[in-house]
Design a protein around this motif. Structure first.
Motif, mmCIF file in Angstrom:
data_model
loop_
_atom_site.group_PDB
_atom_site.id
_atom_site.type_symbol
_atom_site.label_atom_id
_atom_site.label_comp_id
_atom_site.label_asym_id
_atom_site.label_seq_id
_atom_site.Cartn_x
_atom_site.Cartn_y
_atom_site.Cartn_z
ATOM 1 N N ALA A 182 -15.597 56.501 147.312
ATOM 2 C CA ALA A 182 -17.057 56.535 147.379
ATOM 3 C C ALA A 182 -17.560 55.709 148.555
ATOM 4 N N ARG A 183 -16.921 54.582 148.793
ATOM 5 C CA ARG A 183 -17.298 53.757 149.943
ATOM 6 C C ARG A 183 -16.915 54.433 151.259
ATOM 7 N N GLU A 184 -15.690 54.945 151.336
ATOM 8 C CA GLU A 184 -15.192 55.491 152.594
ATOM 9 C C GLU A 184 -15.802 56.843 152.933
ATOM 10 N N GLU A 185 -15.904 57.732 151.948
ATOM 11 C CA GLU A 185 -16.312 59.103 152.221
ATOM 12 C C GLU A 185 -17.818 59.320 152.067
ATOM 13 N N ARG A 186 -18.466 58.518 151.245
ATOM 14 C CA ARG A 186 -19.889 58.737 150.979
ATOM 15 C C ARG A 186 -20.761 57.596 151.470
ATOM 16 N N GLY A 187 -20.144 56.572 152.065
ATOM 17 C CA GLY A 187 -20.908 55.491 152.683
ATOM 18 C C GLY A 187 -21.678 54.627 151.717
ATOM 19 N N VAL A 188 -21.188 54.495 150.485
ATOM 20 C CA VAL A 188 -21.906 53.741 149.459
ATOM 21 C C VAL A 188 -21.471 52.271 149.484
ATOM 22 N N THR A 189 -22.425 51.369 149.469
ATOM 23 C CA THR A 189 -22.154 49.951 149.262
ATOM 24 C C THR A 189 -22.017 49.723 147.766
ATOM 25 N N ILE A 190 -21.019 48.935 147.353
ATOM 26 C CA ILE A 190 -20.706 48.823 145.930
ATOM 27 C C ILE A 190 -20.662 47.360 145.503
ATOM 28 N N LEU A 191 -21.350 47.073 144.391
ATOM 29 C CA LEU A 191 -21.237 45.786 143.716
ATOM 30 C C LEU A 191 -20.499 46.042 142.410
ATOM 31 N N LEU A 192 -19.370 45.365 142.241
ATOM 32 C CA LEU A 192 -18.479 45.616 141.116
ATOM 33 C C LEU A 192 -18.386 44.387 140.218
ATOM 34 N N ILE A 193 -18.754 44.559 138.948
ATOM 35 C CA ILE A 193 -18.484 43.541 137.934
ATOM 36 C C ILE A 193 -17.227 43.973 137.200
ATOM 37 N N GLU A 194 -16.224 43.105 137.165
ATOM 38 C CA GLU A 194 -14.960 43.523 136.569
ATOM 39 C C GLU A 194 -14.164 42.321 136.088
ATOM 40 N N HIS A 195 -13.513 42.477 134.920
ATOM 41 C CA HIS A 195 -12.657 41.428 134.367
ATOM 42 C C HIS A 195 -11.209 41.545 134.852
#
Length: 259
Positions: free
Chosen positions: A194-207
């Motif tokens: 999604a970041r590479e192909e669609r140019g989306v900036t992502i904020l990820l909350i993850e354990h």
């Protein structure tokens, strides 16, 4: 997106205590911390569900502090939730199509000339939905009732629904909760794509720290509503305050003595 001096209280509980966060364009940014550290509260402030008691929130160059969630969504912010928020009784396709609601603006004039304008808008929305279904590899289950598919696929549907909104910033709140290792790897790959192909900036909350260190460019670590570390993932999570927050003071001391 940048957040400066964010404070948020619920009665006598100070959930956020002067938190600063900067998410840079084009990166995958991790927001991590133990349960109750303030991660979801911080995201709710960012997306307008909770106004901050103090501090400012900027989406790139625009001050969005106190804006309602719908207005922030129209500016290009989409999110998934810690608990699945899919609509039971609807198909996978219909659930994903609902993600286009921020781009659907019916008017009396459009309704009057439906076959000229409204139908054209529906076709455009359907095209984007079909692109995302292919991108997320959901073709084989598109017509299935969403509640009948495994949780790993439900999480993928929720991610697809967020992506059809064509967000500039995508906030993912524990997208891998309840998944096995294979399902986690699939979602991690889709996030990277999604970041590479669609140019989306992502904020990820993850354990899952293995995921965070594998795909995040930078992270901020919260504990009891305060920032206790930030920077490159492996360096940040190795700091003594982070180890103590996750494992306790005695365990942190044992780790430090072995280093």
């Amino acid at each position: 997106m940048s957040c400066v001096g964010i404070e948020r209280s619920f009665g006598g509980l100070r959930a956020l205590k002067g938190v600063d966060i900067e998410v840079r364009r084009g990166e995958i940014f991790g927001l991590v911390g133990p349960n109750g550290s303030g991660k979801t509260t911080m995201v709710n402030v960012m997306t307008g569900f909770y106004p901050p008691n103090k501090g400012r929130v900027h989406l790139w160059d625009e001050d969005i502090t106190g804006m309602p969630p719908a207005a922030i969504a129209r500016l290009g912010v989409a999110r998934t939730f810690q608990n699945l928020a899919l609509f039971k009784g609807l198909s996978v396709l219909d659930n994903i199509l609902l993600g286009r609601h921020v781009h659907m603006r019916p008017s009396a004039l459009a309704s009057l000339f439906y076959w000229v304008w409204a139908e054209r808008e529906e076709i455009a929305n359907r095209r984007i939905v079909e692109e995302i279904i292919d991108f997320m590899q959901l073709q084989d289950i598109r017509d299935e009732p969403v509640e009948t598919i495994p949780i790993g696929l439900q999480k993928r549907v929720e991610l697809a629904r967020a992506l059809v909104a064509e967000p500039k910033l995508l906030i993912l709140d524990e997208p891998m909760a309840g998944m096995n290792q294979e399902e986690k790897e699939y979602i991690a790959r889709f996030i990277l794509d999604a970041r590479e192909e669609r140019g989306v900036t992502i904020l990820l909350i993850e354990h899952h720290m293995d995921v965070v260190t594998a795909i995040c460019d930078r992270i901020t670590v919260l504990s009891y509503g305060e920032v206790i570390a930030e920077g490159e993932p492996r360096t940040a999570i190795a700091q003594p305050r982070v180890i103590e927050a996750y494992l306790g003071q005695r365990a942190a001391a044992r780790v430090g003595s072995r280093a």
